[in-house]
Design an enzyme around this catalytic site. Structure first.
Site, PDB file in Angstrom:
ATOM      1  N   ASP A 174      -3.941  -8.533   8.819  1.00  0.00           N
ATOM      2  CA  ASP A 174      -2.882  -7.946   9.774  1.00  0.00           C
ATOM      3  C   ASP A 174      -3.090  -6.868  10.334  1.00  0.00           C
ATOM      4  O   ASP A 174      -2.566  -6.557  11.421  1.00  0.00           O
ATOM      5  CB  ASP A 174      -1.729  -8.352   9.146  1.00  0.00           C
ATOM      6  CG  ASP A 174      -1.494  -7.713   7.922  1.00  0.00           C
ATOM      7  OD1 ASP A 174      -2.664  -7.447   7.192  1.00  0.00           O
ATOM      8  OD2 ASP A 174      -0.422  -7.471   7.328  1.00  0.00           O
ATOM      9  N   ILE A 213      -4.197  -7.873  -0.391  1.00  0.00           N
ATOM     10  CA  ILE A 213      -3.639  -9.070  -0.510  1.00  0.00           C
ATOM     11  C   ILE A 213      -4.031 -10.176   0.446  1.00  0.00           C
ATOM     12  O   ILE A 213      -4.268 -11.309   0.020  1.00  0.00           O
ATOM     13  CB  ILE A 213      -2.087  -8.821  -0.140  1.00  0.00           C
ATOM     14  CG1 ILE A 213      -1.274  -7.914  -0.849  1.00  0.00           C
ATOM     15  CG2 ILE A 213      -1.214  -9.974  -0.015  1.00  0.00           C
ATOM     16  CD1 ILE A 213      -1.099  -8.258  -2.358  1.00  0.00           C
ATOM     17  N   CYS A 252       0.979  -1.089   0.075  1.00  0.00           N
ATOM     18  CA  CYS A 252       0.013   0.179  -0.018  1.00  0.00           C
ATOM     19  C   CYS A 252       1.014   1.066  -0.033  1.00  0.00           C
ATOM     20  O   CYS A 252       2.006   1.201  -0.001  1.00  0.00           O
ATOM     21  CB  CYS A 252      -0.914   0.082   1.302  1.00  0.00           C
ATOM     22  SG  CYS A 252      -1.888  -1.424   1.462  1.00  0.00           S
TER      23      CYS A 252
END
Length: 629
Positions: free
Chosen positions: A100, A53, A2
């Site tokens: 995450d 992702i 990102c």
């Protein structure tokens, strides 16, 4: 992967310029084409561009804790997020996603700044804690992901993944940092924490920065991690090689988590081939591999890449580029935002372009040479240190300095025959000697190229001071010392910067298992004698990969990602280089000695000297100068 950016008013909780925040975010669209998000409150604005992702459906940023008092935008991957999520859930934290990113906000609540020691991965983090009125900026241990910041005179702190996101702010000064110019012409890049702009800094690898509301001055970056090279492994070479292989396998395994297509770069060298071999033995499906070839056999490693691809049955993709593939030159400046002189950025861009046609995530073998003493200069530093040990510096300096001045210069010859270079190195102390081996422009040439005005502005600063900042903590053994200095400077400043910008230009995420910090900390305990044997670098690593890779891959001469630079600058790039290097922007910049610029070009074009690294650096700087005006 990102892009992040933001604004923090350190003096007051005033209204944030949302139009500026949007422009900052838009400048990073290439890093995150899958979506964008903003968080704005009085005195704070955070922006995020997303390349999805993990948790493609639910992992959009900014992301918050339960009551919204902690908000984060971040770039990277936390590979141990599942374990951390379980630990934090047991401690009472409530998760709304399975990504995450959310781990970061709860880890901050639980452990504060110490949360960084829990993260295993690559990251650039910007976190706002409303209760503490605190902005937390952090960068991963090795500097895989970038993070820049600048403090404006009115108290606003700007930050962003790339400098271009800061430059959209009209109040940001474009004044150059003279020390950064000196560093660029020594190393080919500007080392952390500087950037080419005096007002813009980089969060150094393994550091964080805290900005508090009401605090008049920004605190200095705080280091939270360092690598140590302590000889702690006492087992046999066979046992250490076996454990090394298992640890690499584990570092690769945790980097195969993705909800999008995944592959690997395969150059035909030891490091990328080892990563592919591990991936192939873990994966249930054939690995996608990508390689760049050249129509010039001197720069074509496809045959070696194909050997590994065939052995492991990969879905192998190749692209052949002409050795005259220099059309990318005009793209490099905008891509890197500051002068960047590693010419292998061009083939790196092409292999990322090829990979993105097949996958969204790629694993690379970057970091192998720095970790396992794979560069030729590592061996030469060891040999030169043995020579330095024979005489004290006060005796060596005049003796070998005189010998260097009397001996004819032979840049064209192999290093072993370049006695002048050896004499010069032996006349220096350890740090300056190693600096001579990594500098693209040696002190004497650089000193003659830079103007008297610039040298006055430097006030005695020399690029070797970049290495001296780290030398006091570097280990004593020459091989470990060289590796430590490379990991602290060249790795983040050159290698990882090159790959990050080239990959993100194509919205491609690159993961680097050899730079897994747990693996690297363990590697730091391998005795140096196991790294260099019989003049062969990376000996223990090659032993570890012996059953996984062909001997021809393991023991062939290191080639590198090269282009025919000297020939270009005497042929098809000759007129472009002369036009840019002798442009009015360069000649009127008060940075260079005009006559020296012409002399360097004339000497190279005549074939008298190979000044291709110097001219390429000047060309990259001239391209940068033309953009900023």
């Amino acid at each position: 992967m990102c892009g992040i950016s933001g604004i923090f008013d350190q003096f007051q909780a005033s209204r944030i310029d949302e139009a500026l925040l949007t422009r900052m975010s838009s400048a990073l669209e290439h890093r995150g084409p899958d979506g964008s998000g903003h968080h704005v409150e009085p005195g704070v604005g955070l922006a995020h561009r997303r390349l999805a992702i993990i948790d493609v459906e639910g992992g959009a940023q900014p992301l918050y804790n339960e009551d919204g008092s902690v908000v984060v935008v971040y770039n990277g991957e936390i590979y141990n997020f599942v374990e951390l999520m379980s630990e934090l859930t047991a401690a009472g934290h409530v998760f709304k996603t399975r990504c995450d990113t959310e781990v970061i906000v709860h880890a901050w609540e639980e452990w504060g700044e110490a949360c960084l020691s829990r993260f295993r991965g690559m990251f650039a983090i910007a976190l706002w804690d409303r209760r503490q009125q605190l902005l937390f900026l952090a960068r991963d241990r090795l500097g895989i992901k970038p993070l820049h910041y600048a403090m404006l005179a009115d108290g606003r702190l700007l930050f962003g993944s790339e400098i271009k996101s800061l430059l959209v702010c009209p109040e940001l000064s474009r004044e150059l940092d003279p020390c950064a110019v000196e560093e660029f012409f020594a190393f080919g890049y500007v080392a952390d924490p500087r950037s080419i702009f005096a007002a813009v800094k980089k969060v150094p690898a393994g550091h964080y920065v805290l900005a508090r509301r009401g605090q008049r001055e920004l605190s200095a970056p705080v280091e939270y991690w360092d690598i140590h090279f302590d000889e702690v492994h006492s087992g046999s070479p066979e046992a250490i090689a076996a454990e090394l292989r298992e640890r690499l396998m584990e570092a690769v395994r945790i980097r195969l988590i993705a909800e999008v297509p995944l592959g690997a770069f395969l150059s035909g060298g030891v490091d990328s081939s080892a990563v592919v071999a591990m991936m192939a033995q873990i994966s249930e499906h054939p690995v996608n591999t990508c390689a760049i070839g050249s129509t010039d056999p001197r720069f074509d490693e496809r045959a070696f890449a194909q050997r590994t691809a065939v052995r492991y049955g990969t879905h192998h993709h190749e692209k052949v580029v002409s050795p005259d593939d220099f059309e990318l030159i005009d793209l490099l400046g905008p891509m890197y935002d500051e002068p960047f002189a590693d010419s292998s950025a061009m083939p790196t861009y092409r292999v990322c372009e090829l990979a993105r046609q097949q996958v969204t995530v790629c694993l690379s073998g970057d970091g192998g040479d720095e970790s396992f003493a794979g560069y030729r200069r590592h061996r030469w530093h060891l040999y030169e240190e043995r020579g330095r040990a024979l005489l004290p510096l006060w005796a060596r300096s005049p003796l070998f300095g005189l010998a260097a001045r009397l001996y004819p210069k032979a840049d064209w010859a192999p290093r072993i025959l370049r006695a002048r270079s050896t004499f010069q190195a032996l006349s220096k102390d350890s740090t300056e000697g190693y600096f001579e081996s990594v500098a693209i422009l040696p002190d004497q040439l650089r000193h003659s190229l830079l103007s008297d005005q610039l040298k006055c502005d430097l006030q005695g600063y020399r690029a070797v001071d970049v290495l001296r900042r780290h030398a006091d903590r570097a280990p004593a053994h020459p091989l470990s010392r060289a590796r430590y200095l490379d990991l602290k400077t060249y790795l983040a400043g050159d290698i990882l910067t090159k790959v990050d910008r080239a990959s993100m230009a194509h919205s491609l995420e690159v993961r680097v298992p050899i730079l897994d910090h747990k693996l690297l900390e363990w590697v730091g305990g391998i005795p140096p004698r196991m790294l260099l044997q019989g003049g062969e670098g990376k000996a223990i690593f090659k032993q570890a990969m012996h059953r996984d890779l062909d001997a021809e891959i393991l023991y062939r001469r290191k080639q590198g990602f090269s282009i025919p630079l000297a020939a270009w600058l005497r042929g098809p790039l000759r007129s472009k280089a002369r036009r840019l290097v002798l442009s009015s922007a360069m000649l009127d910049s008060r940075l260079f000695e005009r006559s020296k610029l012409r002399w360097i070009l004339d000497q190279h074009e005549s074939g008298m000297r190979d000044f291709s690294p110097v001219i390429w650096s000047l060309l990259m700087f001239a391209s940068f100068q033309a953009r900023i005006g």
